[in-house]
Scaffold this active site. Structure first.
Site, mmCIF file in Angstrom:
data_model
loop_
_atom_site.group_PDB
_atom_site.id
_atom_site.type_symbol
_atom_site.label_atom_id
_atom_site.label_comp_id
_atom_site.label_asym_id
_atom_site.label_seq_id
_atom_site.Cartn_x
_atom_site.Cartn_y
_atom_site.Cartn_z
ATOM 1 N N ARG A 1 0.811 -1.217 0.000
ATOM 2 C CA ARG A 1 0.000 0.000 0.000
ATOM 3 C C ARG A 1 0.846 1.269 0.000
ATOM 4 O O ARG A 1 1.980 1.279 0.456
ATOM 5 C CB ARG A 1 -0.889 0.037 1.234
ATOM 6 N N HIS A 2 0.214 2.330 -0.481
ATOM 7 C CA HIS A 2 0.834 3.651 -0.405
ATOM 8 C C HIS A 2 0.244 4.373 0.805
ATOM 9 O O HIS A 2 -0.906 4.144 1.158
ATOM 10 C CB HIS A 2 0.550 4.434 -1.687
ATOM 11 N N HIS A 3 1.032 5.238 1.420
ATOM 12 C CA HIS A 3 0.555 5.867 2.653
ATOM 13 C C HIS A 3 -0.459 6.986 2.404
ATOM 14 O O HIS A 3 -1.166 7.387 3.313
ATOM 15 C CB HIS A 3 1.728 6.385 3.475
#
Lengths: 396, 439
Positions: A233-235
């Site tokens: 995931r990306h933050h």
């Protein structure tokens, strides 16, 4: 009239393995004359690194070496011999740039620190690459790629939260060091061309890595929030991750238009206000659960191609074997065949960027000491007898 | 005092139309070396996330604003933008309007480089593609960063850095040996492309210095990132062997990996307590013996199979388990100091807080403080390398939206105050970005 961007520049390259050689590969492929100085009898350590054709080790056939040393010349010189530093200093007289990645202090122990060399050639640019830099408490520590990834903060951000930190594959800190060295060197060249003044550049792999943490350090300073590992995931962006399509993995990302994305995925629930907001990363599990069933009904290639028609930034998760037949690389002629007298004709990764006036050219990597005569006789004016003598004494 | 300091790229002027990270990273490198970077932004594409309503949204996004608060003008307080755009100027100019284009061309006349990372048709639609810019200024150097390049079947494909990581094979290899593809925890493709772009610009400048000629640079992010997988690609072309993820291992070394250390015992969640790790890389038998010595030569290390590299490689799982049992009894920083003190390559996996306070980086002055009128005073990661004669430094905080309109339009282009006002009144030079929802 020069025909490459860096034509006319003379670079002495004492570096080995990956970081330094990648920086000088860039200089060489874009036109500089790079003279790689290798220690006899074995030469650059990457000559002994995998891969080899049919896994048969041969110092002239290492894939890593062949790739990293295109367009360079190779001479041999033992700097630890009595005459080594003297001969090296003569080469420095005619050089613009020197790149080295010994452990800090080694050049000084040979009497070849920047101050000594600048006396011979005040316009010299010397670029030193090391794991922790030329000074400071960790200066004398030994490093390697994984150590620089760990201490530059990259590993702590990569991998699953509940598993060990994960290093990026192959030798990414080394490449970052090489790239920083290349940019720093040309910055110093710009200044030298303006003023005639050379200088010493200190590239630390730890700092090269700590420079690319995508805002993590500033976010920490702004609010005390220390980002951790988030798997795929990306933050900030949701979704932005690798997911499973019907036949294989695909990279899923919504892009600028959420409405569009929801319609494409036939997932009207995604238009609920809490999902349509930039804050939907709070509900990443739910968002992904709404997307997953649709993905599983479609092949990744189909999602990629039709998604792009909708201007949604899907991407294929490709393996190394899928790169060479890829239509875009092929249409642009990216991969390049290079012939080599011992390793034969092989396909290499091509140039990282194109230039309209000065197209780059990658020529085959040199054999160990291939250019001894050209450089020592042709440029330094030694005789054939001198050369034989130097060879017999293990100096070259 | 500071202004008298020598800067490597003093006198170089770069117009920066780029957004997000790859292009701005390239111009950050040039800015830190002293080039004058003028960011050209507009209301619809500020590169700052648009104007957000005032809120404290929590999570990593909320934390991207000072004290978690988006503030009155979120677009001047965004950590991302402020980190990568320090040392730059910013103006606002709408290139979809004829007057915007005209002003832009005037700026091109007095500049050296134009950087853009739109999809390939955008600059042409503005009427500002390379042939036009060259006509405006024959010495101009223009670089276009795009995902896939200016030609070929994917030229119009949209992507971000993460997509490029997938498309070059990096995502597939960024994985645990048994796991699915992950991705680098940072915008790796963007940074790598940005570094190559900065190199490209400086190479073109060198050629221009010798010949007087400008040129056009076509940088496809995918092509700029592919070389960093060189050895895996060579293995494929030589042996048709397809690289598979191997996690933290590195074949010519064993042991080589990331081992759990004793929990930090700090305040914070359960996980954080446990989350302390040490990376260790042993590259020779001599180092292996030194490592055993640090561990106090426990009986298992005397097993014959561990005496040689081939033996250690063959028994890596067992080796990793045994080492992990030892490391878990010590603090990771203590381990690092012990091992490095004995000549073993080791590094604590620094988390962001530890990195921010790392004594070595501190001593080297890596972090530098900047005061930003709307984001406050903070330390930022500094210049990426050190130079003896022209040390780069953080001179200016990231620009506020449109902060340098007056300087650029007035001082550089010689417009009167009235003309500058007209640009704003006619919406050519925006006063603030569109709200996030409109953008």
């Amino acid at each position: 009239m020069p025909h490459r961007a860096l034509s006319g520049l003379v670079v002495l390259d004492l570096s080995e393995n990956i970081s330094g050689p990648y920086s000088t590969k860039l200089l060489a492929d874009y036109g500089a004359e790079v003279i790689k100085i290798e220690k006899p009898p074995l030469g650059d350590s990457s000559r002994r690194a995998e891969p080899f054709p049919n896994d048969q080790p041969d110092p002239e056939k290492s894939g890593l070496f062949l790739f990293l040393n295109t367009s360079k010349k190779s001479i041999t010189l033992n700097l630890e011999s009595e005459m080594g530093p003297q001969i090296f200093k003569r080469l420095v007289e005619g050089a613009d740039i020197l790149v080295e990645n010994f452990r800090p202090g080694v050049m000084a122990s040979l009497g070849l620190d920047f101050e000594a060399l600048a006396e011979i050639n005040p316009a010299l640019i010397m670029t030193s690459i090391s794991y922790f830099g030329q000074w400071g408490p960790y200066r004398d520590w030994d490093g390697s790629d994984i150590i620089a990834q760990a201490m530059g903060g990259l590993m702590g951000l990569t991998g699953e939260a509940d598993r060990a930190p994960l290093k990026l594959p192959l030798s990414q800190a080394e490449f970052q060091g090489g790239l920083n060295a290349a940019v720093a060197t040309l910055s110093a060249l710009y200044f030298r061309d303006e003023t005639g003044e050379g200088q010493h550049i200190d590239v630390s792999l730890q700092e090269a890595v700590a420079s690319i943490l995508e805002g993590a350090l500033t976010i920490y300073r702004y609010s005390g929030f220390a980002r951790g590992r988030m798997g795929s995931r990306h933050h900030l962006q949701c979704p932005s991750r690798v997911m499973e399509a019907k036949d294989r993995f695909i990279h899923v990302q919504a892009g600028a238009n959420w409405d569009h994305f929801s319609t494409f995925l036939e997932a009207p629930h995604l238009m609920e206000p809490r999902f349509a907001s930039i804050l939907r990363y709070h509900y990443a599990d739910e968002v992904e659960a709404l997307i997953q069933p649709w993905l599983e009904k479609h092949d990744a290639r189909e999602i990629f191609a039709t998604g792009q028609e909708w201007r949604i930034p899907f991407a294929m998760v490709l393996g190394i074997d899928e790169l060479m037949g890829d239509p875009q690389y092929e249409a642009r002629g990216f991969f390049q065949e290079i012939d080599h007298p011992l390793a034969g004709r092989l396909i290499y990764p091509g140039a990282p960027f194109r230039m309209s006036e000065t197209p780059p050219e990658a020529r085959r990597a040199p054999l160990l000491g291939e250019h001894n005569e050209e450089v020592y006789i042709g440029e330094l004016g030694l005789s054939k007898d001198n050369l034989t003598d130097l060879k017999e004494h293990g100096i070259i | 005092m500071l202004s008298k300091e020598k800067r490597a790229l003093a006198g170089l002027r770069v117009i920066d139309l780029s957004q997000i990270f790859a292009g701005p990273y390239a111009t950050k490198l040039l800015a830190d070396m002293g080039a004058e970077i003028i960011r050209v932004e507009c209301a619809a594409r500020s590169g700052r996330g648009g104007a957000l309503p005032r809120m404290k949204p929590g999570g990593a996004f909320g934390a991207s604003f000072p004290d978690g608060d988006t503030g009155e003008k979120s677009y001047n307080r965004f950590a991302y933008y402020n980190e990568v755009n320090r040392n730059k100027y910013a103006i606002t100019l709408d290139l979809t309007k004829p007057l915007g284009v005209e002003v832009f061309r005037r700026l091109v006349r007095i500049s050296d480089v134009v950087v853009e990372n739109f999809t390939p048709r955008v600059m042409k639609n503005f009427g500002l593609d390379y042939p036009v810019l060259r006509e405006t200024n024959p010495q101009i150097i223009m670089i276009s960063l795009s995902g896939y390049g200016q030609d070929g079947p994917y030229r119009d494909y949209v992507t971000y850095g993460e997509g490029i990581e997938a498309m070059v094979g990096l995502s597939q290899l960024t994985a645990y040996p048994d796991g699915e593809p992950l991705k680098p925890g940072v915008a790796y493709a963007d940074a790598t492309s940005g570094l190559h772009a900065a190199f490209a610009i400086l190479a073109a400048l060198r050629y221009r210095r010798l010949t007087g000629k400008g040129q056009y640079i076509d940088l496809a992010m995918r092509e700029a990132v592919t070389p960093i997988l060189g050895e895996a690609i060579m293995d494929y072309t030589m042996n048709k062997r397809v690289a598979r993820p191997i996690g933290n291992r590195h074949p010519p070394m064993a042991p080589h990996g990331c081992y759990r250390a004793q929990g930090r015992g700090e305040k914070g969640g359960e996980n954080e307590k446990e989350d302390a790790w040490i990376a260790i890389a042993v590259s020779s038998d001599e180092e292996w013996r030194a490592f055993c010595n640090v561990m106090g030569d426990p009986p298992w290390t005397r097993d014959e199979k561990f005496a040689t590299l081939s033996g250690r490689l063959a028994s890596q799982e067992e080796l990793d388990r045994l080492i992990g049992e030892w490391t878990s009894g010590y603090d990771h920083i203590e381990l690092m100091n012990m091992l490095q003190g004995s000549g073993v390559k080791a590094g604590a996996v620094l988390n962001i807080a530890e990195l921010a306070h790392d004594p070595h980086l501190k001593e080297r002055g890596f972090y530098e403080e900047l005061s930003h009128p709307e984001a406050g005073t903070h330390r930022y990661p500094g210049v990426s390398w050190q130079m003896s004669r022209t040390p780069g430094r953080l001179r200016l905080p990231a620009p506020c939206f449109g902060e340098h309109n007056r300087y650029v339009f007035g001082e550089l282009l010689g417009m009167s105050d009235e003309e500058v006002w007209r640009l704003a009144d006619e919406g050519v030079s925006a006063r603030e970005p569109l709200s996030y929802l409109e953008a």
